[in-house]
Design a protein around this motif. Structure first.
Motif, PDB file in Angstrom:
ATOM      1  N   ILE A 190       3.770  26.498  -5.807  1.00  0.00           N
ATOM      2  CA  ILE A 190       4.943  26.064  -6.562  1.00  0.00           C
ATOM      3  C   ILE A 190       5.493  27.256  -7.352  1.00  0.00           C
ATOM      4  CG2 ILE A 190       5.754  24.556  -8.441  1.00  0.00           C
ATOM      5  CD1 ILE A 190       5.210  23.084  -5.818  1.00  0.00           C
ATOM      6  N   LYS A 191       6.766  27.560  -7.133  1.00  0.00           N
ATOM      7  CA  LYS A 191       7.396  28.726  -7.761  1.00  0.00           C
ATOM      8  C   LYS A 191       8.045  28.404  -9.103  1.00  0.00           C
ATOM      9  CE  LYS A 191       6.569  31.166  -4.063  1.00  0.00           C
ATOM     10  NZ  LYS A 191       5.170  31.163  -3.814  1.00  0.00           N
ATOM     11  N   ARG A 192       8.483  27.142  -9.271  1.00  0.00           N
ATOM     12  CA  ARG A 192       9.141  26.743 -10.515  1.00  0.00           C
ATOM     13  C   ARG A 192       8.404  25.555 -11.097  1.00  0.00           C
ATOM     14  NH1 ARG A 192      14.393  24.610 -10.197  1.00  0.00           N
ATOM     15  NH2 ARG A 192      13.755  23.574  -8.292  1.00  0.00           N
ATOM     16  N   LEU A 193       8.466  25.436 -12.406  1.00  0.00           N
ATOM     17  CA  LEU A 193       7.814  24.336 -13.099  1.00  0.00           C
ATOM     18  C   LEU A 193       8.837  23.638 -13.985  1.00  0.00           C
ATOM     19  CD1 LEU A 193       4.573  26.230 -14.192  1.00  0.00           C
ATOM     20  CD2 LEU A 193       4.841  24.693 -12.235  1.00  0.00           C
ATOM     21  N   GLY A 194       8.461  22.470 -14.470  1.00  0.00           N
ATOM     22  CA  GLY A 194       9.305  21.755 -15.410  1.00  0.00           C
ATOM     23  C   GLY A 194      10.067  20.603 -14.778  1.00  0.00           C
ATOM     24  N   PHE A 195      10.966  20.047 -15.586  1.00  0.00           N
ATOM     25  CA  PHE A 195      11.697  18.835 -15.236  1.00  0.00           C
ATOM     26  C   PHE A 195      12.472  18.952 -13.930  1.00  0.00           C
ATOM     27  CE2 PHE A 195      15.565  16.209 -15.572  1.00  0.00           C
ATOM     28  CZ  PHE A 195      14.979  14.954 -15.653  1.00  0.00           C
ATOM     29  N   TRP A 196      13.322  19.980 -13.798  1.00  0.00           N
ATOM     30  CA  TRP A 196      14.180  20.099 -12.615  1.00  0.00           C
ATOM     31  C   TRP A 196      13.373  20.388 -11.365  1.00  0.00           C
ATOM     32  CZ3 TRP A 196      18.351  17.635 -13.074  1.00  0.00           C
ATOM     33  CH2 TRP A 196      19.028  17.585 -14.285  1.00  0.00           C
ATOM     34  N   SER A 197      12.337  21.179 -11.496  1.00  0.00           N
ATOM     35  CA  SER A 197      11.481  21.459 -10.346  1.00  0.00           C
ATOM     36  C   SER A 197      10.743  20.195  -9.900  1.00  0.00           C
ATOM     37  CB  SER A 197      10.483  22.564 -10.681  1.00  0.00           C
ATOM     38  OG  SER A 197       9.695  22.873  -9.553  1.00  0.00           O
ATOM     39  N   ALA A 198      10.240  19.435 -10.868  1.00  0.00           N
ATOM     40  CA  ALA A 198       9.536  18.191 -10.539  1.00  0.00           C
ATOM     41  C   ALA A 198      10.485  17.215  -9.841  1.00  0.00           C
ATOM     42  CB  ALA A 198       8.943  17.564 -11.799  1.00  0.00           C
ATOM     43  N   LEU A 199      11.713  17.103 -10.335  1.00  0.00           N
ATOM     44  CA  LEU A 199      12.689  16.216  -9.679  1.00  0.00           C
ATOM     45  C   LEU A 199      12.991  16.682  -8.263  1.00  0.00           C
ATOM     46  CD1 LEU A 199      15.367  15.249 -12.352  1.00  0.00           C
ATOM     47  CD2 LEU A 199      13.648  13.797 -11.273  1.00  0.00           C
ATOM     48  N   HIS A 200      13.149  17.982  -8.088  1.00  0.00           N
ATOM     49  CA  HIS A 200      13.422  18.524  -6.755  1.00  0.00           C
ATOM     50  C   HIS A 200      12.270  18.220  -5.795  1.00  0.00           C
ATOM     51  CE1 HIS A 200      14.733  21.250  -3.611  1.00  0.00           C
ATOM     52  NE2 HIS A 200      13.521  21.771  -3.617  1.00  0.00           N
ATOM     53  N   GLU A 201      11.058  18.470  -6.236  1.00  0.00           N
ATOM     54  CA  GLU A 201       9.890  18.247  -5.392  1.00  0.00           C
ATOM     55  C   GLU A 201       9.633  16.759  -5.141  1.00  0.00           C
ATOM     56  OE1 GLU A 201       8.127  20.570  -3.827  1.00  0.00           O
ATOM     57  OE2 GLU A 201       9.344  22.173  -4.704  1.00  0.00           O
ATOM     58  N   ALA A 202      10.090  15.893  -6.036  1.00  0.00           N
ATOM     59  CA  ALA A 202       9.799  14.462  -5.941  1.00  0.00           C
ATOM     60  C   ALA A 202      10.872  13.679  -5.191  1.00  0.00           C
ATOM     61  CB  ALA A 202       9.632  13.870  -7.340  1.00  0.00           C
ATOM     62  N   PRO A 247       0.813  -1.222   0.000  1.00  0.00           N
ATOM     63  CA  PRO A 247       0.000   0.000   0.000  1.00  0.00           C
ATOM     64  C   PRO A 247       0.847   1.274   0.000  1.00  0.00           C
ATOM     65  CG  PRO A 247      -0.531  -1.383   1.908  1.00  0.00           C
ATOM     66  CD  PRO A 247       0.534  -2.071   1.152  1.00  0.00           C
ATOM     67  N   LEU A 248       2.035   1.215   0.595  1.00  0.00           N
ATOM     68  CA  LEU A 248       2.897   2.396   0.617  1.00  0.00           C
ATOM     69  C   LEU A 248       3.435   2.703  -0.784  1.00  0.00           C
ATOM     70  CD1 LEU A 248       4.761   1.791   3.993  1.00  0.00           C
ATOM     71  CD2 LEU A 248       2.660   3.083   3.548  1.00  0.00           C
ATOM     72  N   ILE A 249       3.693   1.666  -1.566  1.00  0.00           N
ATOM     73  CA  ILE A 249       4.104   1.859  -2.960  1.00  0.00           C
ATOM     74  C   ILE A 249       2.973   2.524  -3.732  1.00  0.00           C
ATOM     75  CG2 ILE A 249       4.624   0.625  -5.115  1.00  0.00           C
ATOM     76  CD1 ILE A 249       6.161  -1.431  -3.276  1.00  0.00           C
ATOM     77  N   VAL A 250       1.755   2.054  -3.534  1.00  0.00           N
ATOM     78  CA  VAL A 250       0.592   2.652  -4.213  1.00  0.00           C
ATOM     79  C   VAL A 250       0.437   4.117  -3.807  1.00  0.00           C
ATOM     80  CG1 VAL A 250      -1.929   2.558  -4.447  1.00  0.00           C
ATOM     81  CG2 VAL A 250      -0.588   0.435  -4.494  1.00  0.00           C
ATOM     82  N   ILE A 251       0.567   4.405  -2.515  1.00  0.00           N
ATOM     83  CA  ILE A 251       0.455   5.791  -2.028  1.00  0.00           C
ATOM     84  C   ILE A 251       1.500   6.671  -2.698  1.00  0.00           C
ATOM     85  CG2 ILE A 251       0.855   7.259   0.002  1.00  0.00           C
ATOM     86  CD1 ILE A 251      -0.584   5.034   1.650  1.00  0.00           C
ATOM     87  N   MET A 252       2.727   6.179  -2.820  1.00  0.00           N
ATOM     88  CA  MET A 252       3.784   6.996  -3.423  1.00  0.00           C
ATOM     89  C   MET A 252       3.548   7.192  -4.919  1.00  0.00           C
ATOM     90  SD  MET A 252       5.095   7.831  -0.738  1.00  0.00           S
ATOM     91  CE  MET A 252       5.828   9.140  -1.648  1.00  0.00           C
ATOM     92  N   LEU A 253       3.039   6.192  -5.603  1.00  0.00           N
ATOM     93  CA  LEU A 253       2.726   6.356  -7.028  1.00  0.00           C
ATOM     94  C   LEU A 253       1.625   7.398  -7.220  1.00  0.00           C
ATOM     95  CD1 LEU A 253       2.919   2.642  -8.224  1.00  0.00           C
ATOM     96  CD2 LEU A 253       4.525   4.506  -8.756  1.00  0.00           C
ATOM     97  N   VAL A 254       0.595   7.344  -6.380  1.00  0.00           N
ATOM     98  CA  VAL A 254      -0.476   8.342  -6.456  1.00  0.00           C
ATOM     99  C   VAL A 254       0.075   9.730  -6.135  1.00  0.00           C
ATOM    100  CG1 VAL A 254      -2.660   9.113  -5.431  1.00  0.00           C
ATOM    101  CG2 VAL A 254      -2.332   6.693  -6.004  1.00  0.00           C
ATOM    102  N   ALA A 255       0.951   9.831  -5.135  1.00  0.00           N
ATOM    103  CA  ALA A 255       1.541  11.129  -4.785  1.00  0.00           C
ATOM    104  C   ALA A 255       2.339  11.696  -5.953  1.00  0.00           C
ATOM    105  CB  ALA A 255       2.433  10.991  -3.553  1.00  0.00           C
ATOM    106  N   LEU A 256       3.112  10.855  -6.606  1.00  0.00           N
ATOM    107  CA  LEU A 256       3.912  11.328  -7.745  1.00  0.00           C
ATOM    108  C   LEU A 256       3.017  11.789  -8.900  1.00  0.00           C
ATOM    109  CD1 LEU A 256       6.723   8.653  -7.601  1.00  0.00           C
ATOM    110  CD2 LEU A 256       7.068  11.130  -7.426  1.00  0.00           C
ATOM    111  N   ILE A 257       1.989  11.019  -9.194  1.00  0.00           N
ATOM    112  CA  ILE A 257       1.095  11.370 -10.304  1.00  0.00           C
ATOM    113  C   ILE A 257       0.269  12.605  -9.970  1.00  0.00           C
ATOM    114  CG2 ILE A 257      -0.924  10.593 -11.627  1.00  0.00           C
ATOM    115  CD1 ILE A 257       0.339   7.717 -11.353  1.00  0.00           C
TER     116      ILE A 257
END
Length: 160
Positions: A115-127, A84-94
């Motif tokens: 969220i102040k920045r968008l795009g690839f690097w911001s998504a990686l930072h937040e994730a 269930p924790l894997i499912v929770i993390m997948l939902v959080a990422l999506i």
């Protein structure tokens, strides 16, 4: 289902470090916080990001995180608790990181206003924490609780 095979683990005792990271540092305490601060971290947050039925899903996810986090801390039913924790993390990422990556709402999921920045690097930072928890949970699903777990103790007793 073969409970012996499910609890059997040949992983090092030091797997306890991954269990403490996943169970204690994140999920157990996050589950508690979803329940005691529902507007900020539970149902209120779920409503803001577009999770359906937030009055139900917020507390439900909080309880799942609390219970599965506790099971992982002690290493009991580790593989089952990781699912269930894997499912929770997948939902959080999506639901929260995909909108950051794309720069707009995605289906029912809303881009957070803070969220102040968008795009690839911001998504990686937040994730980064989400990905760490996903990979830690996947490790526990594959390897089990390790030598210093209740799973190992019960599995060893069952083999005698």
């Amino acid at each position: 289902m073969d409970w012996g095979a499910l609890s059997r683990t040949s992983a090092s005792g030091w797997t306890i470090l991954i269990r403490l990271l996943v169970g204690l540092v994140v999920f157990f305490q996050e589950g508690i916080q979803k329940l005691i601060f529902p507007e900020i971290l539970g149902a209120g947050r779920f409503a803001r990001i577009g999770i359906p039925y937030p009055e139900f899903t917020g507390p439900f996810v909080g309880v799942v995180e609390l219970v599965c986090g506790a099971l992982i801390i002690v290493g009991l039913l580790t593989r089952l608790a990781a699912i269930p924790l894997i499912v929770i993390m997948l939902v959080a990422l999506i639901s929260t990181k995909l909108p950051i990556l794309l720069g707009h709402d995605v289906g029912i999921f809303h881009l957070s206003a803070d969220i102040k920045r968008l795009g690839f690097w911001s998504a990686l930072h937040e994730a980064r924490a989400d990905l760490t928890m996903l990979l830690g949970s996947l490790y526990l699903l594959i390897e089990g609780g390790g030598r210093w777990s209740l799973d190992a103790l019960l599995s060893n007793r069952g083999e005698r």
